[in-house]
Design an enzyme around this catalytic site. Structure first.
Site, PDB file in Angstrom:
ATOM      1  CG  ASP A   1     -23.264  24.266  17.801  1.00 61.90           C
ATOM      2  OD1 ASP A   1     -22.575  23.226  17.822  1.00 61.90           O
ATOM      3  OD2 ASP A   1     -23.072  25.232  18.575  1.00 61.90           O
ATOM      4  CG  HIS A   2     -24.612  21.735  20.944  1.00 60.81           C
ATOM      5  ND1 HIS A   2     -23.969  20.733  21.638  1.00 60.81           N
ATOM      6  CD2 HIS A   2     -23.754  22.780  20.922  1.00 60.81           C
ATOM      7  CE1 HIS A   2     -22.775  21.158  22.013  1.00 60.81           C
ATOM      8  NE2 HIS A   2     -22.617  22.401  21.585  1.00 60.81           N
TER       9      HIS A   2
ATOM     10  CD  GLU B   1     -20.200  16.795  22.884  1.00 62.26           C
ATOM     11  OE1 GLU B   1     -20.609  17.710  22.138  1.00 62.26           O
ATOM     12  OE2 GLU B   1     -20.057  16.921  24.120  1.00 62.26           O
TER      13      GLU B   1
ATOM     14  CB  THR C   1     -18.671  32.935  24.946  1.00 62.49           C
ATOM     15  OG1 THR C   1     -19.563  31.845  25.239  1.00 62.49           O
ATOM     16  CG2 THR C   1     -18.702  33.932  26.080  1.00 62.49           C
TER      17      THR C   1
HETATM   18  P1  13P Z   1     -18.162  28.965  23.498  1.00 65.18           P
HETATM   19  O1  13P Z   1     -19.369  29.818  23.731  1.00 65.18           O
HETATM   20  O2  13P Z   1     -17.475  28.613  24.791  1.00 65.18           O
HETATM   21  O3  13P Z   1     -17.239  29.531  22.501  1.00 65.18           O
HETATM   22  O4  13P Z   1     -18.670  27.554  22.937  1.00 65.18           O
HETATM   23  C1  13P Z   1     -19.256  27.517  21.668  1.00 65.18           C
HETATM   24  C2  13P Z   1     -19.597  26.133  21.280  1.00 65.18           C
HETATM   25  O5  13P Z   1     -18.915  25.179  21.613  1.00 65.18           O
HETATM   26  C3  13P Z   1     -20.780  25.944  20.445  1.00 65.18           C
HETATM   27  O6  13P Z   1     -21.041  24.599  20.194  1.00 65.18           O
END
Ligand code: 13P
Length: 294
Positions: free
Chosen positions: A82-83, A134, A233
């Site tokens: 992720d990211h 993205e 989250t």
């Molecule tokens: P949240 O923590 O708001 O669910 O976001 C998670 C997210 O987008 C990880 O890339």
């Protein structure tokens, strides 16, 4: 089984449903997600970001665990970075067998985002790993302002971006944000833009900042063409609340029992989520196999 994220999302795109991508930072979270997927006959994407990897979920330790768990179930499981921003971290994940990497160039200029995302795509595809890019920028919920539409994804630019980079899935900015929103706030999403993006691109679209979006927004987002929903989250919170609940009952509980409570709480959260986003029941192998033996 461990499969490419592209394969999971192509099916979701074709049949208009969403797949949960849960940031899973330890064995309990990964197991909760994968076993929930098996029980719900649903695909799942397990992921973590560079910060989480550095602090706790070290890729070299998590990868074998996730591979083992994924190979034990008969539903599709993908593992996503992720990211990703650092080329060396991305290359390391590709080499370790992640089945998707995200390159997050959303803070860069349009031109630079295309340039760097294309390098990642060229490398990843040679190793059979798919790529999420993205365009636009999904910010942080604490200081989110969903009336500031300058950072939302522009459909015309998105078409050019996808064409030039060759990505397999696109994360779009339509009003969600990462993290917990201020108390009582539910984001207002730009569904009109989402529909424009989907009809212009007809490819898997990703919603970051899934937490706190509310059930109605999630259902509408999927109807509008979102296929991957990132959740961190809310999943962390499900684990924390499950631990607090058992501690309240019995404060002498040991660490193992706390971990088990967290895992059960997250699993139940994921199972409910899969029903909302329409991924539950997509891989009913029990029935298919049974039918084959008749
Ligand atoms: P949240 O923590 O708001 O669910 O976001 C998670 C997210 O987008 C990880 O890339």
């Amino acid at each position: 089984m461990l499969v490419s994220m592209k394969a999971i999302l192509e099916d979701a795109n074709k049949h208009y449903y969403g797949v949960m991508a849960m940031n899973s930072i330890n064995i309990e979270m990964a197991r909760a997600g994968i076993l929930a997927a098996e029980e719900e006959h649903s695909p799942i994407i397990i992921q973590f970001g560079p910060g989480q990897m550095k602090k706790h979920a070290h890729a070299e330790e998590m990868m074998p665990v996730i591979k083992e768990l994924a190979e034990r179930v008969f539903v599709p499981v993908a593992l996503n970075l992720d990211h990703g921003t650092d080329f060396y971290v991305i290359a390391d994940c590709i080499n370790r067998g992640f089945t998707n990497v995200m390159f997050d160039g959303s803070a860069l200029s349009f031109r630079e985002n295309i340039k760097r995302t294309s390098v990642v795509t060229a490398l990843a595809h040679q190793k059979g790993c798919s790529v999420e890019g993205e365009l636009g920028h999904v910010g942080q919920a604490v200081n989110s302002d969903d009336t500031d539409r300058d950072l939302y994804t522009n459909p015309d630019l998105a078409v050019e971006f996808v064409k030039k980079t060759g990505i397999d899935a696109l994360a779009v900015a339509i009003g969600t944000a990462h993290g917990a929103y201020p108390k009582g706030k539910i984001p207002k999403l730009d569904f009109e833009r989402l529909v424009q993006l989907k009809s212009a691109l007809n490819m898997p679209l990703v919603l970051h900042g899934g937490s706190g979006s509310g059930e109605e927004n999630l259902r509408k987002a999927i109807a509008g063409g979102i296929n991957k929903i990132n959740v961190c989250t809310d999943a962390f919170e499900a684990g924390k609340q499950a631990m607090l609940a058992v501690l309240k009952e019995d404060s002498s509980l040991d660490y193992m029992n706390l971990c088990m409570a967290a895992e059960a709480g997250i699993k139940s959260f994921v199972k409910d989520y899969m029903k909302i986003i329409g991924s539950a029941g997509r891989y009913c192998y029990g029935e298919t196999l049974a039918a084959g033996y008749e």
